[in-house]
Design an enzyme around this catalytic site. Structure first.
Site, PDB file in Angstrom:
ATOM      1  N   LYS A   1       0.839  -1.202   0.000  1.00 26.95           N
ATOM      2  CA  LYS A   1       0.000   0.000   0.000  1.00 26.95           C
ATOM      3  C   LYS A   1       0.876   1.254   0.000  1.00 26.95           C
ATOM      4  O   LYS A   1       1.928   1.272   0.649  1.00 26.95           O
ATOM      5  CB  LYS A   1      -0.919  -0.023   1.231  1.00 26.95           C
ATOM      6  CG  LYS A   1      -1.989   1.065   1.251  1.00 26.95           C
ATOM      7  CD  LYS A   1      -2.898   0.895   2.475  1.00 26.95           C
ATOM      8  CE  LYS A   1      -4.001   1.941   2.508  1.00 26.95           C
ATOM      9  NZ  LYS A   1      -4.903   1.762   3.669  1.00 26.95           N
TER      10      LYS A   1
ATOM     11  N   SER B   1      -9.801   1.724   2.545  1.00 26.67           N
ATOM     12  CA  SER B   1      -8.906   2.481   1.705  1.00 26.67           C
ATOM     13  C   SER B   1      -7.828   1.631   1.025  1.00 26.67           C
ATOM     14  O   SER B   1      -7.228   2.077   0.050  1.00 26.67           O
ATOM     15  CB  SER B   1      -8.223   3.569   2.532  1.00 26.67           C
ATOM     16  OG  SER B   1      -7.400   2.989   3.519  1.00 26.67           O
TER      17      SER B   1
ATOM     18  N   SER C   1     -10.176  -0.514   6.767  1.00 26.24           N
ATOM     19  CA  SER C   1      -9.517  -0.321   5.470  1.00 26.24           C
ATOM     20  C   SER C   1      -8.795  -1.544   4.915  1.00 26.24           C
ATOM     21  O   SER C   1      -8.369  -1.530   3.760  1.00 26.24           O
ATOM     22  CB  SER C   1      -8.525   0.841   5.550  1.00 26.24           C
ATOM     23  OG  SER C   1      -9.210   2.066   5.441  1.00 26.24           O
TER      24      SER C   1
END
Lengths: 100, 485
Positions: free
Chosen positions: B79, B154, B178
């Site tokens: 990420k 996210s 997330s």
């Protein structure tokens, strides 16, 4: 009570009037939603409730990082990230100004 | 070598690597080939690292010299809020566009030691603020099961990358769901470890009392493998611990008990009927594995999202104060230092980030602090106490990870509150620090899905355990996987 200009200043955000209006609507909706908390009576958490709000401070001494430290040797890399640099300093403007 | 190597799970690939049936270079090439094919449409990766193959070669050399870590040569997606020294990292924000990480996050250092290959950095909502990746400054990612839908967020880029076989596994971060919400929407496994179990050093902070780094994987065994490679106390994160948690909550090992608690009072409204059906089928499947299912009450859990939307923006407004155009990233010039700050932040932060910074500043401001932050903190303690009490009796709390499957792109962007509601079942574990995992529990049909037969949208079941008891999550997750296969 706090004004919308105060919040903008506290948040250090430049916003247009249009944006302020949009944000006011969105934030009012969220505040209305989280407002349900204000109607909820909570007691003070006790030992018996099995949870403590008390957290433990973890301290370390304020010393330069040595070569063997995982973050050691990163000084120049960190300095290089400054958008405005003069020598080993980050360049900022004069903060104290004469009153008009 | 077959390009289908990218469809392997980590556990399967490890076995083939150890038997020397395949090389790390084969695996990485298979992923890179699939990325080339599908990433233009999915936008899962913001950047594919040009040294990925070189990293794989180095892993093969290490194996040739006798190393045999289970993660040696395994290609992963990272990420875009986790620092890899020398690589760009932007948290999908214009304010950090082009910023190069100056050190490795502790999890990255651990994975480098284990010999993993980093394929690239994945898309996300800007600063992890969102549930769909639509708040990315670099365009949304798409759900591999239906490209007209969100992958969740996210960590949506990481979830899409794993679900579409563009990586064997991925790292994400979870502040309110997330990792688990995109895992549910993309049909994969996502783990949020116990608060403090995995170091956050080198994670771009969002809500520091909530954030955890965790794996997104194709199987529960893979999640366990990555978690064990990353866990442990770290001097660079004073909230990390080898104990159950830095939060004080009882955490004896209760893995021997097979008792699941279901807070049915939370499932009455707002959950799609067929999602509930999959949930009940999963519980029935677990009963055949010897699990007992009982009803539990969590009276404050209905307030979890309200608590979260006070605590989280408050912490966000503090954590994002560092993006001031002085230390790193974007820097704009006005007529005073204050204007420099305000212009930099206005140009660098997208709409959702501004919204949360303003909201956080408001709830912390003089005159409102007690009504919002004070109240939220007290209610949070009450919720933690309730969860702790329930976990004295049951070993697992189960609920659907999300009330619905993935929604359409753009469906919720006009109404922030409706987007926030996607996290209604996931925020509790962040507020209380408990570990929680999302495991696929089947699929549901929705209109407009591609015509081929059997094309449905995945949904996940969430299991929550006591602090430090990730083992119970892995045990029950594997039991469900076996039953549903």
């Amino acid at each position: 009570m706090i004004s919308k200009d105060d919040i903008k200043n506290l948040a250090r955000l430049e916003l247009t009037e249009g944006e302020v209006a949009g944000l006011q609507k969105d934030i009012s909706n969220v505040l209305e939603y989280v407002g349900q908390l204000r109607r909820f009576e909570v007691g003070v958490p006790t030992e018996a409730s099995g949870v403590s709000l008390a957290t433990r401070n973890v301290m370390r001494s304020d010393e330069p990082r040595g070569e063997n430290d995982p973050l050691g040797g990163k000084r120049e890399a960190l300095l290089s990230a400054f958008p405005k640099r003069e020598g080993d300093y980050a360049l900022v403007r004069k903060i104290i100004q004469k009153d008009e | 070598m077959s390009s289908e190597l990218n469809t392997l799970s980590i556990t399967e690939a490890t076995e083939k690597l150890q038997k020397k049936e395949i090389s790390a270079v084969d695996l990485t090439r298979a992923c890179l080939k699939e990325i080339e094919k599908r990433n233009p449409a999915l936008n899962a990766y913001l950047e594919v690292f040009d040294d990925a193959e070189k990293q794989a070669r180095s892993a093969d050399e290490r194996r040739a010299k006798g190393e045999s870590s289970p993660l040696l040569g395994v290609p992963l997606a990272i990420k875009d809020n986790i620092l890899i020294e020398g690589k760009c990292v932007s948290a999908a924000s214009k304010i950090l566009e082009g910023y190069v990480a100056t050190y490795d996050a502790t999890v990255i250092k651990k994975l480098k030691d284990a010999g993993t290959v980093f394929l690239g950095r994945t898309n996300m909502d800007e600063f992890a603020h969102g549930s769909s990746t639509e708040n990315s400054a670099f365009g949304p990612s798409k759900n591999p099961h239906d490209e007209s839908r969100i992958p969740g967020g996210s960590s949506g880029g990481s979830a899409a990358a794993v679900a579409a076989d563009l990586a064997l596994g991925a790292l994400g971060s979870d502040t309110g769901g997330s990792i688990r919400e995109p895992a549910s929407f993309c049909g994969i496994v996502g783990l949020k470890p116990t608060y403090g179990k995995v170091s956050r050093s080198g994670l771009i902070a969002m809500g520091s009392s909530l954030d955890q780094i965790g794996p997104l994987t194709k199987s529960v065994a893979d999640a366990e493998l990555l978690f064990n490679a990353m866990r442990g106390r770290d001097a660079l994160d004073s909230t990390s611990t080898d104990q159950g948690s830095t939060l004080t909550q009882g955490s004896q090992d209760r893995t021997f008990k097979k008792k699941i608690g279901v807070p049915r009072h939370l499932l009455g409204t707002g959950v799609d009927q067929d999602v509930l059906e999959r949930f009940e089928q999963s519980l029935a499947a677990l009963k055949t594995k010897g699990y007992e299912v009982v009803d539990i009450e969590l009276p404050s859990a209905g307030l979890a999202l309200a608590i979260y939307y006070v605590i989280m923006p408050a912490e966000v407004s503090a954590n994002l104060a560092r993006f001031d155009g002085v230390r790193y990233g974007l820097s704009h010039t006005g007529s005073s230092q204050w204007e420099d700050y305000a212009k930099t932040r206005a140009a660098g932060f997208g709409p959702e980030v501004r919204r949360r910074v303003m909201l956080g500043t408001y709830v912390l401001s003089s005159g409102y602090y007690d009504a919002y932050y004070g109240k939220a903190t007290a209610t949070r303690a009450e919720l933690s106490a309730e969860v702790s009490r329930v976990l004295q009796d049951v070993v697992i709390i189960a609920n659907p990870t999300t009330p619905t499957p993935a929604s359409k792109l753009g469906e919720k962007t006009g109404d922030p509150l409706s987007m926030y509601l996607l996290d209604i079942f996931t925020v509790t574990a962040n507020l209380t620090g408990n570990p929680a995992i999302s495991v696929p529990m089947g699929t549901v049909p929705r209109e407009g899905l591609p015509a081929q037969a059997g094309k449905e949208l995945p949904v996940g079941i969430q299991f929550t355990a006591a602090h430090g008891n990730e083992q119970a999550l892995f045990t029950i997750g594997k039991a469900l996987e076996e039953r549903l296969q």
